[in-house]
Design a protein around this motif. Structure first.
Motif, PDB file in Angstrom:
ATOM      1  N   PHE A 561       0.842  -1.197   0.000  1.00  0.00           N
ATOM      2  CA  PHE A 561       0.000   0.000   0.000  1.00  0.00           C
ATOM      3  C   PHE A 561       0.879   1.248   0.000  1.00  0.00           C
ATOM      4  O   PHE A 561       1.943   1.278   0.634  1.00  0.00           O
ATOM      5  N   VAL A 562       0.413   2.275  -0.713  1.00  0.00           N
ATOM      6  CA  VAL A 562       1.112   3.566  -0.674  1.00  0.00           C
ATOM      7  C   VAL A 562       0.378   4.548   0.232  1.00  0.00           C
ATOM      8  O   VAL A 562       0.944   5.581   0.620  1.00  0.00           O
ATOM      9  N   ALA A 563      -0.887   4.238   0.524  1.00  0.00           N
ATOM     10  CA  ALA A 563      -1.654   5.087   1.436  1.00  0.00           C
ATOM     11  C   ALA A 563      -2.855   4.296   1.936  1.00  0.00           C
ATOM     12  O   ALA A 563      -3.345   3.384   1.262  1.00  0.00           O
ATOM     13  N   GLY A 564      -3.336   4.674   3.126  1.00  0.00           N
ATOM     14  CA  GLY A 564      -4.536   4.047   3.661  1.00  0.00           C
ATOM     15  C   GLY A 564      -4.285   2.648   4.205  1.00  0.00           C
ATOM     16  O   GLY A 564      -3.166   2.293   4.586  1.00  0.00           O
ATOM     17  N   ARG A 565      -5.323   1.835   4.157  1.00  0.00           N
ATOM     18  CA  ARG A 565      -5.274   0.514   4.781  1.00  0.00           C
ATOM     19  C   ARG A 565      -5.993  -0.518   3.924  1.00  0.00           C
ATOM     20  O   ARG A 565      -6.634  -0.190   2.926  1.00  0.00           O
ATOM     21  N   ASN A 566      -5.898  -1.761   4.376  1.00  0.00           N
ATOM     22  CA  ASN A 566      -6.570  -2.877   3.717  1.00  0.00           C
ATOM     23  C   ASN A 566      -7.989  -3.023   4.281  1.00  0.00           C
ATOM     24  O   ASN A 566      -8.355  -2.379   5.275  1.00  0.00           O
ATOM     25  N   PHE A 567      -8.781  -3.898   3.669  1.00  0.00           N
ATOM     26  CA  PHE A 567     -10.104  -4.219   4.194  1.00  0.00           C
ATOM     27  C   PHE A 567      -9.960  -4.899   5.552  1.00  0.00           C
ATOM     28  O   PHE A 567      -9.012  -5.660   5.786  1.00  0.00           O
ATOM     29  N   ASP A 568     -10.931  -4.645   6.426  1.00  0.00           N
ATOM     30  CA  ASP A 568     -10.930  -5.229   7.770  1.00  0.00           C
ATOM     31  C   ASP A 568     -12.268  -5.943   7.990  1.00  0.00           C
ATOM     32  O   ASP A 568     -13.323  -5.309   7.963  1.00  0.00           O
ATOM     33  N   ALA A 569     -12.198  -7.260   8.192  1.00  0.00           N
ATOM     34  CA  ALA A 569     -13.423  -8.052   8.358  1.00  0.00           C
ATOM     35  C   ALA A 569     -14.196  -7.647   9.606  1.00  0.00           C
ATOM     36  O   ALA A 569     -15.398  -7.928   9.715  1.00  0.00           O
ATOM     37  N   ARG A 570     -13.518  -6.981  10.560  1.00  0.00           N
ATOM     38  CA  ARG A 570     -14.196  -6.581  11.809  1.00  0.00           C
ATOM     39  C   ARG A 570     -15.043  -5.324  11.620  1.00  0.00           C
ATOM     40  O   ARG A 570     -15.850  -4.992  12.483  1.00  0.00           O
ATOM     41  N   LEU A 571     -14.827  -4.627  10.494  1.00  0.00           N
ATOM     42  CA  LEU A 571     -15.608  -3.420  10.210  1.00  0.00           C
ATOM     43  C   LEU A 571     -16.693  -3.748   9.195  1.00  0.00           C
ATOM     44  O   LEU A 571     -16.400  -4.044   8.037  1.00  0.00           O
ATOM     45  N   ALA A 572     -17.950  -3.670   9.618  1.00  0.00           N
ATOM     46  CA  ALA A 572     -19.061  -4.029   8.738  1.00  0.00           C
ATOM     47  C   ALA A 572     -19.111  -3.133   7.506  1.00  0.00           C
ATOM     48  O   ALA A 572     -19.475  -3.573   6.409  1.00  0.00           O
ATOM     49  N   SER A 573     -18.705  -1.879   7.655  1.00  0.00           N
ATOM     50  CA  SER A 573     -18.772  -0.938   6.530  1.00  0.00           C
ATOM     51  C   SER A 573     -17.814  -1.326   5.406  1.00  0.00           C
ATOM     52  O   SER A 573     -18.052  -0.999   4.242  1.00  0.00           O
ATOM     53  N   ASP A 574     -16.736  -2.021   5.751  1.00  0.00           N
ATOM     54  CA  ASP A 574     -15.770  -2.410   4.714  1.00  0.00           C
ATOM     55  C   ASP A 574     -16.364  -3.403   3.715  1.00  0.00           C
ATOM     56  O   ASP A 574     -15.891  -3.514   2.583  1.00  0.00           O
ATOM     57  N   SER A 575     -17.378  -4.124   4.136  1.00  0.00           N
ATOM     58  CA  SER A 575     -17.974  -5.135   3.258  1.00  0.00           C
ATOM     59  C   SER A 575     -18.917  -4.539   2.225  1.00  0.00           C
ATOM     60  O   SER A 575     -19.258  -5.198   1.245  1.00  0.00           O
ATOM     61  N   SER A 576     -19.316  -3.280   2.403  1.00  0.00           N
ATOM     62  CA  SER A 576     -20.303  -2.715   1.481  1.00  0.00           C
ATOM     63  C   SER A 576     -20.065  -1.256   1.130  1.00  0.00           C
ATOM     64  O   SER A 576     -20.656  -0.753   0.180  1.00  0.00           O
ATOM     65  N   LYS A 610     -16.476   5.054   0.478  1.00  0.00           N
ATOM     66  CA  LYS A 610     -15.282   5.896   0.512  1.00  0.00           C
ATOM     67  C   LYS A 610     -14.048   5.088   0.130  1.00  0.00           C
ATOM     68  O   LYS A 610     -14.010   3.861   0.262  1.00  0.00           O
ATOM     69  N   ILE A 611     -13.059   5.810  -0.333  1.00  0.00           N
ATOM     70  CA  ILE A 611     -11.764   5.202  -0.632  1.00  0.00           C
ATOM     71  C   ILE A 611     -11.018   5.020   0.687  1.00  0.00           C
ATOM     72  O   ILE A 611     -10.821   5.998   1.436  1.00  0.00           O
ATOM     73  N   ILE A 612     -10.601   3.793   0.970  1.00  0.00           N
ATOM     74  CA  ILE A 612      -9.893   3.550   2.242  1.00  0.00           C
ATOM     75  C   ILE A 612      -8.423   3.189   2.025  1.00  0.00           C
ATOM     76  O   ILE A 612      -7.642   3.183   2.987  1.00  0.00           O
ATOM     77  N   PHE A 632     -10.888  -2.355  -6.097  1.00  0.00           N
ATOM     78  CA  PHE A 632     -11.159  -3.569  -5.326  1.00  0.00           C
ATOM     79  C   PHE A 632     -12.293  -3.280  -4.356  1.00  0.00           C
ATOM     80  O   PHE A 632     -12.336  -2.214  -3.718  1.00  0.00           O
ATOM     81  N   MET A 633     -13.208  -4.238  -4.260  1.00  0.00           N
ATOM     82  CA  MET A 633     -14.307  -4.124  -3.295  1.00  0.00           C
ATOM     83  C   MET A 633     -14.595  -5.512  -2.728  1.00  0.00           C
ATOM     84  O   MET A 633     -14.355  -6.521  -3.395  1.00  0.00           O
ATOM     85  N   VAL A 634     -15.072  -5.542  -1.505  1.00  0.00           N
ATOM     86  CA  VAL A 634     -15.352  -6.822  -0.855  1.00  0.00           C
ATOM     87  C   VAL A 634     -16.525  -7.493  -1.565  1.00  0.00           C
ATOM     88  O   VAL A 634     -17.551  -6.850  -1.849  1.00  0.00           O
ATOM     89  N   THR A 635     -16.358  -8.755  -1.860  1.00  0.00           N
ATOM     90  CA  THR A 635     -17.350  -9.481  -2.642  1.00  0.00           C
ATOM     91  C   THR A 635     -18.658  -9.669  -1.894  1.00  0.00           C
ATOM     92  O   THR A 635     -18.677  -9.847  -0.673  1.00  0.00           O
ATOM     93  N   ASN A 636     -19.738  -9.633  -2.675  1.00  0.00           N
ATOM     94  CA  ASN A 636     -21.051  -9.954  -2.116  1.00  0.00           C
ATOM     95  C   ASN A 636     -21.637 -11.170  -2.822  1.00  0.00           C
ATOM     96  O   ASN A 636     -22.842 -11.345  -2.884  1.00  0.00           O
ATOM     97  N   GLY A 637     -20.765 -11.986  -3.362  1.00  0.00           N
ATOM     98  CA  GLY A 637     -21.203 -13.182  -4.064  1.00  0.00           C
ATOM     99  C   GLY A 637     -20.524 -13.347  -5.408  1.00  0.00           C
ATOM    100  O   GLY A 637     -20.509 -14.439  -5.985  1.00  0.00           O
ATOM    101  N   ARG A 638     -19.957 -12.263  -5.949  1.00  0.00           N
ATOM    102  CA  ARG A 638     -19.297 -12.322  -7.258  1.00  0.00           C
ATOM    103  C   ARG A 638     -17.852 -12.794  -7.115  1.00  0.00           C
ATOM    104  O   ARG A 638     -16.904 -12.044  -7.298  1.00  0.00           O
ATOM    105  N   SER A 639     -17.696 -14.047  -6.760  1.00  0.00           N
ATOM    106  CA  SER A 639     -16.367 -14.638  -6.665  1.00  0.00           C
ATOM    107  C   SER A 639     -16.418 -16.033  -7.253  1.00  0.00           C
ATOM    108  O   SER A 639     -17.410 -16.750  -7.090  1.00  0.00           O
TER     109      SER A 639
END
Length: 817
Positions: A561-576, A610-612, A632-639
């Protein structure tokens, strides 16, 4: 007269055994190489021409443009409604329309036999009216009309029903489709010819797919561009006229009257002639990887070059021996022979050698053809009597070689004046250093050195591909297919896999590196308008490729990463509500500082958030492609893939463990993993083949050139035998004599090297630019190494004859004086 010509030709060949052998072997090797390459070229040019109406069949492709009018994506597949709509709207112009739908890779079951069929296609029922695939059992007009019907190839019948099963035995039998239902076999066709731009093993009726998905859903799915669509146009109709009407069709069926931007402004349909697809179509989606017309040009040039080098040898050695045949020419002219008689005599000798060489070449071709077929992955064969092309090819090569190689020597030898020859036989001895012969030697080595340089550049580029950092860790990544059942219990599956100590990370995604980035949707982003910091939501005007991923996907890949962070499964907002972009996407959005982009609003694919995070650019696709903007976005079934990183030291144990787990996770389905690294290298298969082909034929070219050089060196040493004797009597050393004899050839090789430099430079630079988005900068080293190799080869070839002449006793040379 002909009998006399042939008798004289045989006598001359026997009298000059060494030179005759060099000519025959050189021509035979050159002819064999030429025949093999031309067989391959003929096969490349024959793709899909076996269809009766191949000149009237066109494939539909779809291209997208950004708001600046630049092409952003071009697919060889289109959405399912387009085919029927085109046929409906242009009735009378479009006689037939066929759609192919692949990608299901279903598990097909018959009793205790189960196979995952990668070459399974759903296809419209009139497929055999358009394509000339021969049905050997069943009725082609009705075989795929009804739902739940199936057509197999002959080899697939034997795979399921045994080697002894006949096509008729398969008719009426039932195969289970993907544990979803049964399909009845209604037809069997011969295996699809290898010279087809795609091959299949099974065809299911499109009516079956309509039952699975629903006709209404299919006819409104303008975004599902997964259907290979082919049209049969009426005879004599110009496809450009039809293509010009496609924008109106798009606006008519997809447009919104209230919209300011019509569909034809953002997307367009094109027509590709069926017979052009294999060599000219390299779109972002193809049913199978195609070849390139540049390969045909490269191989054709190599074939011509190798044959020319062999012909140059013949010309050189024939003219070099002019002094030996000068008296024969003079005597023949004195006793009444016309020049035309002498030309026919020498041409008959040339053609006789060419015919003998052709016979040897045919033997070489038959011996090498199995290996050549394995190398190019084809079933090439010499059908001497079944296809007139092959006899014409052989006759043409023999005649062309004989004429090219024999015309100048015949004209040259027949031009000698008898009075000059008989008065001073040494008159023609100067022919040993003729400008033509020097020019041909220069051309031989220019060609050979150019091929060697090309080989060096190809190898350097492949080394560059192997060693270039891709921006992620491609090693030890294993990919498994993901279905709905595994997705529903993914957390449990992931936990089970991570129980093995040799598995370090597990994730899932819609796309994995080494594949193509073909998914893209529209969106808006928060744009900073000025120094005051005001913002507004603006349309994304470029193609932004999306990848739907698990929370730890980027960690599994090892992307930085050059800025920000990765997705976090503990944050519900990251999934959507969270997005991660790569640096290229950030640049296209206009942000100059990655930190400023963090937290900015983004709408994409029906999501708002938002961009994280911002990742470094990495080569998701191969080096043929430029890095594209990715979201990149957290999948909601498209995998559709599970990505597993394994410990290299425990690879075998992990694969055995995964196979056992697979039996539990997908019972009945075969275990079909693949390595990201292996799939990445498979995409350079064409370049590997080019490198090996250039290597092999460069070696042949060099061998043929060396043979000719050996013959010339032998003749030069014999012609200067007395001169060498005199020089030795006057005190010349062996080394001085060797330098004297090799100096002339050294100059010719150096001149050949100088000629080869610009040819190879422009040719290889064009190859790199045309085929790779990321490539080496040409360095001097391949050129220097090729020149040095050619010079060393020339010295080695000439050295033995020079040493033999320099070591001879001068008394032998001067005794007759």
């Amino acid at each position: 007269m002909l009998k006399n010509y042939l008798k004289t030709a045989f006598r001359n060949m026997l009298r000059n055994k060494v030179y005759t052998l060099i000519n025959i072997v050189g021509l035979a090797v050159g002819m064999a190489a030429c025949i093999l390459i031309l067989l391959f070229v003929k096969d490349e040019l024959s793709f899909d021409t076996y269809h009766e109406n191949s000149d009237r069949i066109y494939r539909v492709s779809r291209e997208w443009f950004n708001r600046d009018g630049e092409s952003s994506l071009h697919l060889g597949h289109v959405a399912p409604p387009f085919g029927p709509l085109i046929k409906q709207d242009f009735e009378g112009i479009v006689e037939e329309m066929i759609r192919f739908r692949s990608g299901y890779d279903p598990l097909m079951t018959y009793e205790d036999k189960q196979f995952e069929e990668e070459r399974f296609f759903f296809v419209d029922g009139q497929v055999f009216d358009m394509f000339s695939w021969e049905m050997i059992a069943g009725d082609p007009s009705t075989a795929l009309v009804e739902p739940y019907t199936l057509v197999l190839t002959a080899s697939t019948v034997q795979k399921y029903f045994g080697a002894e099963a006949s096509p008729e035995d398969a008719i009426g039998k039932v195969l289970n489709f993907n544990q979803q239902g049964d399909l009845k076999i209604t037809g069997v066709v011969k295996d699809v010819p290898l010279n087809s731009h795609f091959k299949y093993d099974m065809l299911g009726s499109f009516a079956t797919l309509e039952n699975f998905i629903g006709i209404d859903r299919l006819m409104t799915s303008f975004g599902s561009n997964n259907y290979g669509t082919y049209l049969l146009l009426k005879e004599g109709y110009n496809p450009k006229d039809l293509e010009a009407q496609f924008p109106e069709l798009l606006d008519r069926h997809m447009g919104n009257p209230s919209s300011t931007r019509q569909p034809s402004q953002g997307t367009q349909l094109h027509l590709w002639p069926l017979t052009d697809i294999h060599l000219h179509s390299h779109l972002d989606s193809e049913i199978e990887a195609n070849s390139q017309i540049s390969f045909v040009y490269i191989f054709s040039i190599i074939a011509i070059f190798v044959l020319l080098i062999a012909c140059f040898n013949f010309i050189n050695l024939s003219t070099a021996q002019a002094s030996r045949r000068a008296k024969e020419v003079g005597l023949r002219k004195v006793v009444g022979a016309f020049r035309s008689h002498l030309i026919r005599q020498f041409m008959s000798e040339s053609l006789l050698i060419s015919i003998i060489a052709l016979g040897l070449a045919v033997i070489l071709v038959e011996l090498c053809l199995p290996l050549f077929n394995d190398f190019v992955g084809r079933g090439l064969e010499m059908d001497y009597f079944g296809d007139s092309f092959y006899l014409s090819l052989l006759a043409g090569i023999a005649l062309l070689s004989g004429i090219v190689a024999g015309s100048y020597p015949a004209l040259y030898l027949s031009s000698f004046k008898p009075i000059t020859i008989l008065r001073n036989h040494s008159h023609t001895s100067s022919g040993g250093s003729s400008p033509l012969r020097s020019t041909l030697v220069v051309m031989q080595f220019a060609i050979s050195i150019s091929l060697i340089i090309g080989l060096g550049v190809v190898n350097d580029q492949l080394d560059f591909v192997r060693n270039k950092s891709l921006g992620f860790d491609k090693e030890n990544l294993v990919v498994l297919p993901l279905n709905n059942e595994i997705y529903e219990r993914y957390d449990h599956v992931k936990e089970r896999l991570l129980n093995h100590p040799g598995i370090t990370q597990v994730s899932m995604a819609s796309r994995v590196p080494s594949g193509r980035l073909l998914d893209s949707q529209g969106g808006k982003f928060e744009k900073i308008n000025g120094a005051d910091g005001s913002t507004s939501m603006e349309n994304i005007t470029f193609r932004l490729a999306d990848v739907h991923v698990g929370h730890d996907y980027l960690n599994t890949l090892g992307v930085k990463f050059v800025a920000g962070r990765n997705f976090d499964a503990r944050l519900a907002s990251d999934s959507s509500e969270s997005f991660i972009l790569n640096a290229r996407a950030l640049d296209n959005l206009g942000y100059t500082d990655p930190e400023i982009a963090i937290g900015k609003k983004l709408q994409y694919g029906g999501r708002s958030g938002k961009i994280i995070g911002i990742t470094e650019d990495f080569h998701f696709e191969n080096l043929h492609q430029s890095i594209v903007p990715i979201i990149f976005m957290v999948t909601n079934g498209r995998s559709n893939s599970v990505l597993v990183r394994v410990n290299r030291a425990a690879t075998s144990e992990v694969m055995a463990y995964l196979e056992e787990e697979w039996k539990v996770l997908r019972p009945g389905f075969p275990f079909t993993p693949f390595s990201v690294e292996d799939q990445y290298w498979e995409q350079y298969e064409n370049e590997e083949k080019v490198g090996k082909l250039v290597q092999n034929f460069s070696l042949l070219a060099v061998i043929i050139a060396a043979l000719g050089l050996f013959g010339l060196a032998s003749f030069t040493a014999a012609r200067r035998f007395k001169e060498i004797g005199i020089r030795k009597v006057l005190g010349a050393s062996t080394s001085q004599i060797m330098v004297l004899l090799t100096k002339g050839f050294t100059i010719l090789v150096i001149l050949g090297f100088l000629v080869a430099i610009p040819i190879a430079w422009f040719g290889m630079n064009a190859w790199l630019e045309d085929n790779f988005a990321y490539h080496i900068t040409l360095s001097p080293w391949p050129f220097v190494m090729a020149g040095a190799a050619a010079l060393l080869l020339a010295w080695f070839t000439v050295a033995w004859q020079s040493l033999k002449a320099a070591s001879s006793n001068p008394v032998e040379a001067l005794r007759q004086e």
